[in-house]
Scaffold this motif. Structure first.
Motif, PDB file in Angstrom:
ATOM      1  N   GLU A   1       6.180  -7.399   2.302  1.00 57.18           N
ATOM      2  CA  GLU A   1       6.391  -7.064   3.704  1.00 57.18           C
ATOM      3  C   GLU A   1       5.876  -5.673   4.018  1.00 57.18           C
ATOM      4  OE1 GLU A   1      10.562  -7.366   4.310  1.00 57.18           O
ATOM      5  OE2 GLU A   1      10.674  -9.498   3.790  1.00 57.18           O
ATOM      6  N   GLU A   2       5.573  -5.456   5.285  1.00 59.79           N
ATOM      7  CA  GLU A   2       5.217  -4.106   5.730  1.00 59.79           C
ATOM      8  C   GLU A   2       6.373  -3.148   5.457  1.00 59.79           C
ATOM      9  OE1 GLU A   2       4.007  -3.757   9.748  1.00 59.79           O
ATOM     10  OE2 GLU A   2       2.052  -4.729   9.467  1.00 59.79           O
ATOM     11  N   GLY A   3       6.011  -1.932   5.084  1.00 61.44           N
ATOM     12  CA  GLY A   3       7.020  -0.907   4.859  1.00 61.44           C
ATOM     13  C   GLY A   3       7.632  -0.903   3.478  1.00 61.44           C
ATOM     14  N   ARG A   4       7.293  -1.907   2.680  1.00 61.07           N
ATOM     15  CA  ARG A   4       7.847  -1.989   1.315  1.00 61.07           C
ATOM     16  C   ARG A   4       6.761  -1.766   0.262  1.00 61.07           C
ATOM     17  NH1 ARG A   4      12.753  -3.627   0.393  1.00 61.07           N
ATOM     18  NH2 ARG A   4      12.222  -4.575  -1.625  1.00 61.07           N
ATOM     19  N   GLY A   5       5.782  -0.958   0.623  1.00 58.04           N
ATOM     20  CA  GLY A   5       4.658  -0.754  -0.277  1.00 58.04           C
ATOM     21  C   GLY A   5       5.040  -0.108  -1.598  1.00 58.04           C
ATOM     22  N   VAL A   6       5.871   0.941  -1.527  1.00 54.36           N
ATOM     23  CA  VAL A   6       6.269   1.628  -2.757  1.00 54.36           C
ATOM     24  C   VAL A   6       7.088   0.694  -3.639  1.00 54.36           C
ATOM     25  CG1 VAL A   6       7.612   3.531  -3.707  1.00 54.36           C
ATOM     26  CG2 VAL A   6       6.159   3.910  -1.712  1.00 54.36           C
ATOM     27  N   VAL A   7       8.022  -0.012  -3.051  1.00 50.42           N
ATOM     28  CA  VAL A   7       8.860  -0.939  -3.820  1.00 50.42           C
ATOM     29  C   VAL A   7       7.997  -2.007  -4.480  1.00 50.42           C
ATOM     30  CG1 VAL A   7      10.670  -2.690  -3.658  1.00 50.42           C
ATOM     31  CG2 VAL A   7      10.892  -0.543  -2.384  1.00 50.42           C
ATOM     32  N   ASN A   8       7.051  -2.563  -3.739  1.00 47.88           N
ATOM     33  CA  ASN A   8       6.256  -3.661  -4.260  1.00 47.88           C
ATOM     34  C   ASN A   8       5.263  -3.216  -5.327  1.00 47.88           C
ATOM     35  OD1 ASN A   8       7.616  -5.416  -2.590  1.00 47.88           O
ATOM     36  ND2 ASN A   8       6.080  -5.347  -0.969  1.00 47.88           N
ATOM     37  N   ILE A   9       4.642  -2.064  -5.126  1.00 42.72           N
ATOM     38  CA  ILE A   9       3.686  -1.599  -6.141  1.00 42.72           C
ATOM     39  C   ILE A   9       4.418  -1.025  -7.349  1.00 42.72           C
ATOM     40  CG2 ILE A   9       3.287   0.828  -5.542  1.00 42.72           C
ATOM     41  CD1 ILE A   9       0.230   0.129  -5.663  1.00 42.72           C
ATOM     42  N   MET A  10       5.684  -0.611  -7.169  1.00 40.56           N
ATOM     43  CA  MET A  10       6.448  -0.113  -8.306  1.00 40.56           C
ATOM     44  C   MET A  10       6.722  -1.195  -9.335  1.00 40.56           C
ATOM     45  SD  MET A  10       6.919   3.089  -8.500  1.00 40.56           S
ATOM     46  CE  MET A  10       8.190   3.087  -9.763  1.00 40.56           C
ATOM     47  N   GLU A  11       6.661  -2.455  -8.932  1.00 38.53           N
ATOM     48  CA  GLU A  11       6.761  -3.519  -9.930  1.00 38.53           C
ATOM     49  C   GLU A  11       5.624  -3.393 -10.937  1.00 38.53           C
ATOM     50  OE1 GLU A  11       8.930  -6.140 -10.678  1.00 38.53           O
ATOM     51  OE2 GLU A  11      10.189  -4.797  -9.504  1.00 38.53           O
ATOM     52  N   MET A  12       4.449  -3.068 -10.431  1.00 38.68           N
ATOM     53  CA  MET A  12       3.306  -2.841 -11.316  1.00 38.68           C
ATOM     54  C   MET A  12       3.489  -1.554 -12.114  1.00 38.68           C
ATOM     55  SD  MET A  12      -0.726  -2.669 -10.244  1.00 38.68           S
ATOM     56  CE  MET A  12      -2.040  -2.702 -11.471  1.00 38.68           C
ATOM     57  N   VAL A  13       3.916  -0.507 -11.443  1.00 42.51           N
ATOM     58  CA  VAL A  13       4.062   0.797 -12.089  1.00 42.51           C
ATOM     59  C   VAL A  13       5.110   0.750 -13.195  1.00 42.51           C
ATOM     60  CG1 VAL A  13       4.820   3.182 -11.702  1.00 42.51           C
ATOM     61  CG2 VAL A  13       3.271   2.070 -10.075  1.00 42.51           C
TER      62      VAL A  13
END
Length: 548
Positions: free
Chosen positions: A284-296
């Motif tokens: 979703e929009e606005g959840r970029g950090v949360v979503n990419i942190m799965e990768m990180v």
């Protein structure tokens, strides 16, 4: 001796090159950790892969790929835009062997307990021939959880992301036999503070956006697609940006230059601009950090593994050298002070290895146990912080063990020394990791509870460990502030290392770790182990590298 009899053409008292050995079977602590943590099934594959990674051919490939570094070709000779990165054949050879072995995919394809641990064992072995190729392998492994946030993206991309076929061709992703992934998060003005990013994403409907902006570091720019952060009306969001659009047209991402880096030189890192680049929203929009942190979160695991691996590879060189080199009437290994130094470095190496593998086990356990998920929330940044910091210090001492032979470029050690700091910087520097631990303790109290329960269950094994655990518990429950963040992660790291070595290593070796790392007046220098038991020192060295 007459001048005519002088031997100008050969050297004596020099060790043979460390090659054509098995980097898995020679590493006792790695074998024992795989067994203790429930991934015995990877043993046959690790033996085969360890033989390949220790071979003279793979060792040479690592040298060649770092000598002949990547080249960016922005245009062809007619002025048409290309944006491709060219690599030496040795780079492709290492990628091919690693992908064929499933380094990037086994965690997801194993379908049995221990997939993360199996991945970490193979990654550890792969890291020892070349840091640079580990980058795209790590990101291709780590991108899976983020892609799974969007089922449509996962269905389209994951079969090729998990393929065990390496395909470096610069063509649309859907025409390839296998894919690799990169990442572009940071910008010139912010670095790790990604909320200051200015790259914007304009919606086009149906989850499609067009990105405009630039990134300061784009990891693995030769990849088939990238996870990218950009601003939307809903806030910072995560996007999948492929090299080619769905209709087969080259996407509008343009690489400006490759970074001239200290190390990690076989791998390309570039600056990229997006001129209305086609992108697909992840989550979703606005959840970029949360979503990419799965990768990180997953790449941080690999940073801890990679630093432990580099440390062990360097130590193997030192032990090998000292087993052959004679000085003052004995081999260096049989000189008491050098043996103490090597044993101290071996303790550091085996401690880093068990810490990394214990975190991998935690990832496996977290698939079935929420308590383990809370545990690795703190333990992962701790391991990333500690292993990457300690490896830099250990490498400097290891080079000294070889004297001038370790300082020349024909040796692998200068390359390892230049390579190892990148893991401390990539995916968040030391301060970022330490503050992340404090953030987790405050915002996700279940993670602190899980860690404290882990400590409570491990008391009674050694008096110094008990004292350290009690002191650490007091520190963690005293509401530590930012100035104590590094003290916190150091205490946690040492507690986990000592605990896991007690479970895996010989009692005398684990006790030596506790005495040298947890005692109140322990030395900050190498080679100050509190024992004159030469056999124990040799036993400790053998846990890190068994000379074959």
């Amino acid at each position: 001796m007459q001048e005519a009899d002088f031997d100008f053409y050969s050297s004596h008292n020099q060790p043979p090159v460390l090659e054509d050995y098995n980097s898995f079977t020679s590493n006792r602590i790695l074998k024992d950790a795989a067994h203790a943590y429930g991934a015995d099934w990877i043993h046959p594959q690790a033996v085969k892969f360890g033989a390949a990674m220790g071979s003279s051919g793979m060792q040479q490939a690592g040298f060649l790929a770092n000598k002949h570094t990547p080249v960016l070709r922005t245009h062809d000779r007619f002025g048409n835009r290309l944006d491709i990165v060219e690599f030496h054949p040795a780079y492709h050879e290492m990628m091919d062997v690693s992908i064929n072995a499933g380094v990037h995919s086994i965690a997801w394809s194993a379908n049995k307990y221990g997939g993360y641990l199996a991945h970490s064992v193979l990654s550890y072995l792969k890291q020892q021939i070349d840091e640079g190729t580990s980058c795209p392998l790590t990101m291709t492994f780590a991108v899976v959880p983020s892609l799974r946030i969007n089922p449509e993206i996962a269905d389209a991309w994951l079969p090729l992301a998990l393929s065990d076929k390496y395909d470096p061709r610069h063509i649309p992703w859907y025409d390839k036999n296998g894919l690799t992934f990169g990442m572009a998060m940071t910008e010139p003005q912010g670095g790790s503070d990604v909320r200051t990013n200015t790259t914007i994403a304009a919606p086009a409907g149906g989850g499609i956006y067009y990105l405009t902006g630039r990134k300061w570091f784009c990891s693995a720019p030769m990849s088939d697609a990238f996870l990218v952060l950009a601003q939307t009306s809903g806030g910072l969001s995560c996007f999948l940006v492929p090299r080619f659009t769905p209709d087969g047209v080259k996407n509008k991402l343009y690489f400006q230059r490759l970074k001239d880096k200290l190390g990690n030189r076989s791998n390309a890192s570039g600056e990229v601009e997006f001129h209305g680049a086609w992108a697909q929203l992840v989550g979703e929009e606005g959840r970029g950090v949360v979503n990419i942190m799965e990768m990180v979160r997953h790449t941080r695991l690999d940073c801890a593994v990679g630093s432990a691996a580099t440390m062990q590879r360097a130590l193997a060189e030192a032990v090998h050298h000292c087993s052959y080199r004679q000085a003052f009437g004995a081999t260096l290994l049989n000189q008491p002070l050098m043996r103490n130094v090597l044993a101290d470095l071996a303790l550091e190496s085996i401690g880093a290895t068990v810490l990394a593998m214990r975190i991998a086990k935690g990832f496996d356990d977290a698939l079935q146990d929420e308590q383990s998920n809370h545990f690795i929330r703190i333990a992962t940044p701790v391991a990333k912080y500690w292993n990457t910091k300690r490896a830099v210090l250990a490498l400097a001492e290891i080079i000294e063990c070889l004297g001038g032979n370790g300082y020349v470029e024909e040796s692998i050690l200068p390359r390892l020394y230049r390579d190892v700091p990148v893991n401390a910087i990539w995916e968040g520097s030391g301060n970022v990791q330490a503050l992340d631990v404090l953030r987790a303790m405050e915002k996700e109290p279940a993670s602190l509870t899980a860690l404290l329960q882990y400590f409570q269950a491990e008391k009674g094994h050694h008096p110094l460990l008990d004292q350290h655990l009690t002191k650490t518990e007091k520190l963690l429950t005293s509401n530590p502030g930012p100035l104590q963040a590094r003290e916190v992660v150091t205490a946690i790291a040492l507690a986990i290392q000592a605990t896991e070595l007690i479970h895996i290593a010989a009692p005398a070796v684990a006790a030596l770790f506790c005495q040298s790392r947890l005692a109140p007046n322990n030395s900050a220098g190498w080679g100050c182990l509190p024992t004159d038991n030469m056999d124990l020192l040799l036993q400790t060295i053998a846990y890190a590298f068994q000379h074959q």
